[in-house]
Design an enzyme around this catalytic site. Structure first.
Site, PDB file in Angstrom:
ATOM      1  N   TYR A   3      65.523  43.517 -20.098  1.00  0.00           N
ATOM      2  CA  TYR A   3      64.408  44.164 -19.334  1.00  0.00           C
ATOM      3  C   TYR A   3      62.925  44.432 -20.011  1.00  0.00           C
ATOM      4  CZ  TYR A   3      61.820  48.218 -17.327  1.00  0.00           C
ATOM      5  OH  TYR A   3      60.855  49.154 -17.106  1.00  0.00           O
TER       6      TYR A   3
ATOM      7  N   THR B 210      55.983  49.640 -19.647  1.00  0.00           N
ATOM      8  CA  THR B 210      56.992  50.709 -19.964  1.00  0.00           C
ATOM      9  C   THR B 210      56.844  51.155 -21.513  1.00  0.00           C
ATOM     10  OG1 THR B 210      59.261  51.284 -20.222  1.00  0.00           O
ATOM     11  CG2 THR B 210      58.687  48.839 -20.030  1.00  0.00           C
ATOM     12  N   ASP B 211      57.363  52.360 -21.966  1.00  0.00           N
ATOM     13  CA  ASP B 211      57.352  52.347 -23.444  1.00  0.00           C
ATOM     14  C   ASP B 211      58.465  51.370 -24.080  1.00  0.00           C
ATOM     15  OD1 ASP B 211      59.505  53.806 -22.651  1.00  0.00           O
ATOM     16  OD2 ASP B 211      59.235  55.822 -23.504  1.00  0.00           O
ATOM     17  N   GLU B 212      59.468  51.187 -23.324  1.00  0.00           N
ATOM     18  CA  GLU B 212      60.537  50.330 -23.907  1.00  0.00           C
ATOM     19  C   GLU B 212      60.194  49.081 -24.441  1.00  0.00           C
ATOM     20  OE1 GLU B 212      64.122  49.924 -21.563  1.00  0.00           O
ATOM     21  OE2 GLU B 212      64.161  51.822 -20.745  1.00  0.00           O
TER      22      GLU B 212
ATOM     23  N   LYS C  40      59.382  42.741 -19.674  1.00  0.00           N
ATOM     24  CA  LYS C  40      58.090  43.582 -19.461  1.00  0.00           C
ATOM     25  C   LYS C  40      57.191  43.316 -20.472  1.00  0.00           C
ATOM     26  CE  LYS C  40      57.297  46.605 -16.919  1.00  0.00           C
ATOM     27  NZ  LYS C  40      56.674  46.363 -15.453  1.00  0.00           N
TER      28      LYS C  40
END
Ligand code: NAD
Ligand code: DAU
Length: 353
Positions: free
Chosen positions: A159, A134-136, A163
């Protein structure tokens, strides 16, 4: 027909996974697609009823953290490739139960890496482990700038930390054991089959039920939205044409402040439901902010565009309209996934509404 590849897709009963499974099963009749999913609250086999009878598709009900089970299915089906989407995916849930995220997202990814390594014993020709990130993991942008492949990791939520950790393990298995991997970092997806805990489907559901629309903080947080089918197209391209040991960022070139997006959504909902203009907007309710809330995500997708020729095909206006239509036509799906345990989660998460 003998199949040219056995592909394991994890998390295929979830939102993005279902679109990826559907695309691969329909487009590649010479592959056998195995969809492995634990069917948590977020997984639903109703998402795949249109392809479940195809002879190149099988569903495997299991948990990616169960090494013995995972080893067994890798030995049995000899997967040539893995497309790994299974995860705990909701930031708010990671704030209340971080350990569940470490277990599934970190341990689960390692279990899959171990099984892939044990199966192929360094004979990597034609093999691939595709990790969907993810970009997060890049943290938060300020008012300007874009995330790109070289942006340093700076995760802020349990989260995104989980990741990020799983990404590091994938990369480490590549460096240490030569495991051929690719990783992609996508921005916020929206579209059919998204669980109604995420912003867009949650607000569609609440508008239908005349319930408050809980906007976190001042609503001036920015996300870059991509229609889920365009993500599935990107995954197909990277799977077939991406370079081993490379990463790609994927985004919609489509930044919206939450509050502006919510107002557009309210307007479209009023039109589609033949309600007086402004009816849905009245439901907007500012609520306590999400802790550690990232201010802004936005992606520079130049690399996947230049190297693999990918571009989003669906405009936001078109994608949002299609998404709303899908939820309006699938109220039964909405009510069945929103029943049971989800009601308990909703009551705790939005206690003051
Ligand atoms: P989702 O929550 O809708 O689906 C996750 C799926 O994984 C569910 O079907 C669930 O049953 C399954 N699953 C969970 N734990 C499992 C376990 N232990 N074993 C086997 N299956 C398990 O998630 P999503 O939004 O479709 O996201 C899919 C992937 O894409 C995730 O890895 C997520 O981090 C990533 N991603 C999501 C977005 C987004 O906007 N939704 C954007 C970028 C990346
Ligand atoms: O950027 C990719 C990520 O996008 C994925 O990795 C995650 O799996 C996915 O859940 C999504 O994360 P976000 O936290 O950005 O998505 P969410 O839909 O939860 O929230 C979008 C924005 O809306 C965010 O700024 C928080 C805000 N929000 C969300 C909810 C659920 C609200 O204001 N109110 C809400 O009730």
């Amino acid at each position: 027909m003998t199949k040219t590849k056995n592909i394991l897709i994890t998390g295929g009963a979830g939102f993005i996974g279902a679109h990826v499974v559907r695309r691969f099963v329909i487009k590649y009749s010479d592959y056998h697609i195995y969809n492995l999913d634990a069917l948590t609250y977020a997984g639903n086999l109703e998402n795949l009823t249109d392809i479940e009878a195809k002879d190149n598709y099988s569903f495997l009900h299991g948990d990616i953290t169960d090494q013995a089970y995972i080893n067994t299915i890798f030995k049995q089906y000899k997967f040539d490739a893995v497309i790994h989407l299974a995860a705990e995916s909701h930031v708010d849930r990671s704030i209340t139960d971080p350990l569940a995220f470490a277990k599934t997202n970190i341990l689960g990814t390692m279990v899959l890496l171990n099984a892939f390594k044990a199966l192929h014993k360094n004979n990597w020709a034609g093999k691939r482990f595709y990790h969907i990130s993810t970009d997060e993991v890049y943290g938060s942008l300020g008012e300007s700038g874009l995330f790109e492949e070289s942006t340093p990791y700076d995760p802020n939520s349990p989260y995104s930390a989980s990741k990020a950790s799983s990404d590091h393990f994938v990369r480490a298995y590549g460096e240490t054991y030569g495991l051929p991997y690719v990783i992609t970092h996508c921005s916020n997806n929206y579209g059919p089959y998204q669980f109604p805990e995420k912003l867009i489907p949650l607000f569609i559901n609440n508008i239908l039920d005349d319930k408050p629309l809980p906007v976190y903080g001042d609503g001036n947080y920015t996300r870059d939205w991509l229609y889920v089918v365009d993500h599935a197209i990107a995954i197909d391209l990277v799977f077939h044409k991406g370079e081993n040991h490379e990463t790609y960022t994927i985004g919609g070139f489509n930044e919206w402040k939450n509050i502006d997006l919510v107002k557009v959504l309210c307007k479209q909902m009023d039109e589609k439901l033949n309600r007086v203009s402004g009816t849905s907007e009245k439901l907007i309710t500012y609520v306590k902010d999400r802790p550690g809330h990232d201010l802004r995500y936005a992606i520079d997708a130049a690399k996947i565009n230049k190297e693999l020729g990918w571009n989003p095909t669906v405009t936001f206006e078109e994608g949002l309209s299609k998404t709303i239509d899908w939820y309006l036509n699938n109220k039964q799906w909405l009510s069945s996934v929103s029943s049971g345990n989800y009601q308990d989660y909703y009551k705790k998460q939005y206690a003051k509404l």
